[in-house]
Design an enzyme around this catalytic site. Structure first.
Site, PDB file in Angstrom:
ATOM      1  N   GLY B  16       0.841  -1.088  -0.152  1.00 48.93           N
ATOM      2  CA  GLY B  16      -0.055  -0.073  -0.130  1.00 48.93           C
ATOM      3  C   GLY B  16       0.911   1.205  -0.038  1.00 48.93           C
ATOM      4  CB  VAL B  84      -1.274  -8.059  -1.561  1.00 46.68           C
ATOM      5  CG1 VAL B  84      -1.136  -9.025  -0.489  1.00 46.68           C
ATOM      6  CG2 VAL B  84      -0.036  -7.368  -1.953  1.00 46.68           C
ATOM      7  CD  GLU B 176     -13.966  17.302   3.116  1.00 48.00           C
ATOM      8  OE1 GLU B 176     -13.908  16.438   2.475  1.00 48.00           O
ATOM      9  OE2 GLU B 176     -12.864  17.724   3.877  1.00 48.00           O
TER      10      GLU B 176
END
Lengths: 448, 448
Positions: B16, B84, B176
């Protein structure tokens, strides 16, 4: 629903908001007419820079302006995001994909062109063309993913195919694509991989004709060829593509009048880009059938000198969809080339002729003002052929590249785009980086 | 193929390349180790601004930097674009989707989180969440196409549903999104439509809890609520979503300890955005099963004070995938919040502990430095809660918004991005326009 003219004023319907449609609508800004612009996307696309989105140099919003926003201040324009499926010249209506109709008094068809595989549509999945933003994203994904997959591939043959990029067709788009791909391999990605050397990638430009940029004078074709080779592009001229699949393509050379032997060979490649053929939008043939007007082999409809259709003065066709001629006084008519200045000028001329008809005046034949031709190849590489009152002005290399750069930035729609594009170009020039190396969906259901 | 450590040096594998993984890799820059960073996309995403891509304010490349380019100058890092699929702690290998394996000496798992529908995965198609660029493009498409379709829809009921935007969940992302959607309707699109009034669009923010921004102090939740309502957002608190489909959603209120009657109602809407639940990447449970370490309800794996796994000191987990605690001397451990500073600090701490182990030193417990919390709502609207040595500093409105703006621009990866984002924001502020109103594929096979 049926869409009537919003008022009693004449209703001008424009199909397509590319260069031709946009200029036509703008020309009608102060006219006492209602205008409806229909496009199947939500944006006007600055196509001359589309290859830069495909090669990860620019973000899509830099070359795409929302159609609606372009007409925000033009109160007589209504924008429809819709696909046109038919035109009925007798009823004077346009059919949309949702089943509704739009009535017109005057119609400007500026639906443009798409890529043509010369009867081999089965090649499309293996060799995408470059006409829309979705096309550009798909090519960007394929290019970047080829390097990524090569990095994790042990088999040397497969790795070689992954690092072989083939561009078919050496017109302006093909030359730009090939030059930029070579730059990406040699410079942009240098030092970023640990197992492959991106600089070892091969970029092939395959052209059926005897030279690159055939619309240019021969001396500039030669200059362009030299610049391509200096950038690391391998150019294969007189090479006809006979097959394309997911693993590569087949190319045939020779067999021509020069007596070269007929030869056929295969190029293994995982990334093939189609920049060879252009065909008019299917609306051309549809309109031809409905009006009895002839289309040429590329599907472009033949227009009268004033850009209208024979027997249908209320319908005009402009841009890549029209087989139009330029009528300079005292000279034989010359075909209008399929370039953006041609579409823009024709859009304005068609709108002006509508205004003349509304005022009861005779229409005027279209005359294309040819300011020249230019093509970019890569960093510091371009060719320019300008028409001046003193004869043609031809140059190449860095001066031509700078000329191309400022000309394109100047003509970009919208101030924001210009600033961001200039910034991206400047930083790319100094850093050798490209600012849009983003693949939203690596599996490629198509994307950003 | 099996990927061995490229040299005899210890091999650190990082899964990651979000905030946690990126910081961990950078921390190892000068260490005598080989690092392999594995990510399933080709870019590091600046997730705090992803909602701006979804709401057409920013182009994707502005908030996404190619992983490879980030490590160009860090010679000990190898980047792999791969998914993965498994981790084998006994064999110390990571399995990739293409069947190959990567061996590690030390492993940092920073695979992050995805959205969770609380057991209702069937809601996903009707209410996309916002975690990836592909998600953002899909939401952008739905928002813009709702207005477009409303413009060509005659049925008033359908038009109303098309102009009703629902955001579920009033955490930072939901707030937001709702604030920006209201701004788009009231300002950005004003004057661009001829048949509908985009300003008549309804933006609903549906929250199951009793207040917005529950991670904030109550006074700032109240400020945020006021600012949302001033922007035109309708906030529905204590409202639980019980069903979502393509035509709308069902909401239940009451039935709680306050004695309010249980009520259920339907909101017809064509555009629902899911901002309610977050779940750890499935790698959490997979790793839990393989190591016998417990996961919490959100699928986050419990880590030791030094961020490693019990019984597996060679495996560390950081960011949204870890149920981590902050260990300040003399104070009880506190959970680390799922925000980007938490992931960045944990990434650095995990890498530092690996270096300590390699040097034969004991590892150090993780301590999260909490500098505060901030959330933006819309133009001139935000709330900020800063921890200072003199106690909390809380403010809202325009000063908070400016603080948020510069903080986010400052932390954006890459100089280019910062300049272009600041330019886009400045021009958006003055013009009320948004610079990325582009839908590449209006049919929505997913895109840019």
């Amino acid at each position: 629903m049926q869409t009537p003219s919003p008022s009693a004023r004449p209703h001008v319907v424009i199909i397509g908001c590319g260069f031709g449609g946009l200029e036509a609508a703008r020309k009608l800004q102060r006219a006492d007419v209602d205008v409806t612009v229909i496009d199947k996307t939500n944006h006007h696309l600055f196509q001359p820079l589309l290859y830069q989105v495909a090669t990860a140099g620019l973000a899509a919003p830099s070359i795409a302006a929302p159609v609606r926003a372009l007409f925000r201040k033009q109160a007589n324009v209504t924008t429809l995001l819709a696909e046109v499926t038919g035109i009925d010249p007798a009823a004077r209506t346009v059919q949309l994909a949702d089943g509704s109709q739009v009535a017109y008094d005057h119609l400007i068809v500026a639906a443009g062109a798409t890529h043509s595989y010369f009867g081999h549509d089965e090649w499309a999945p293996a060799a995408p063309g470059l006409k829309t933003l979705a096309d550009a994203f798909e090519i960007r994904r394929r290019v970047l993913m080829s390097f990524e997959t090569a990095e994790t591939t042990a088999d040397p043959e497969r790795r070689r195919a992954l690092l072989t990029f083939v561009v078919i067709g050496a017109g302006p788009t093909g030359v730009e694509m090939a030059g930029t791909l070579a730059e990406i391999a040699k410079h942009t990605l240098a030092g970023e991989f640990r197992r492959i050397d991106p600089g070892s990638a091969q970029v092939l430009l395959v052209e059926g004709g005897p030279r690159v940029l055939q619309a240019m004078p021969e001396s500039l074709s030669q200059k362009a060829l030299e610049q391509l080779e200096r950038l690391g592009v391998e150019v294969r001229l007189n090479a006809r593509v006979t097959a394309i699949d997911n693993a590569g393509l087949e190319v045939q050379t020779g067999g021509g009048p020069d007596g070269a032997p007929l030869q056929s060979y295969r190029i293994p490649s995982s990334c093939v880009v189609w920049a060879a053929g252009v065909a008019a939008s299917p609306l051309g043939r549809l309109l031809g059938n409905a009006t009895g007007v002839e289309c040429d082999r590329a599907g472009r409809i033949k227009v009268e000198p004033d850009l209208s259709l024979a027997g249908h003065p209320e319908i005009s066709v402009v841009g890549d969809l029209a087989a139009a001629m330029s009528h300079a006084p005292g000279k034989p008519p010359k075909p209008v080339p399929g370039v953006s200045p041609g579409a823009k000028q024709a859009g304005r001329a068609a709108a002006a002729n509508i205004l003349r008809r509304l005022a009861g005046q005779p229409t005027v034949p279209f005359r294309y003002a040819d300011y020249g031709n230019l093509a970019t190849i890569g960093r510091n590489s371009a060719v320019v052929d300008l028409g001046t009152p003193f004869g043609p002005l031809r140059f190449s290399g860095r001066p031509a590249w700078l000329f191309w750069l400022f000309a394109h930035a100047y003509f970009l729609i919208g101030f924001r785009n210009r600033v961001v594009v200039m910034w991206d170009w400047a930083s790319a020039y100094w850093s050798f980086q490209r600012n849009a190396r983003v693949v939203a969906d690596v599996q490629g259901r198509s994307e950003s």
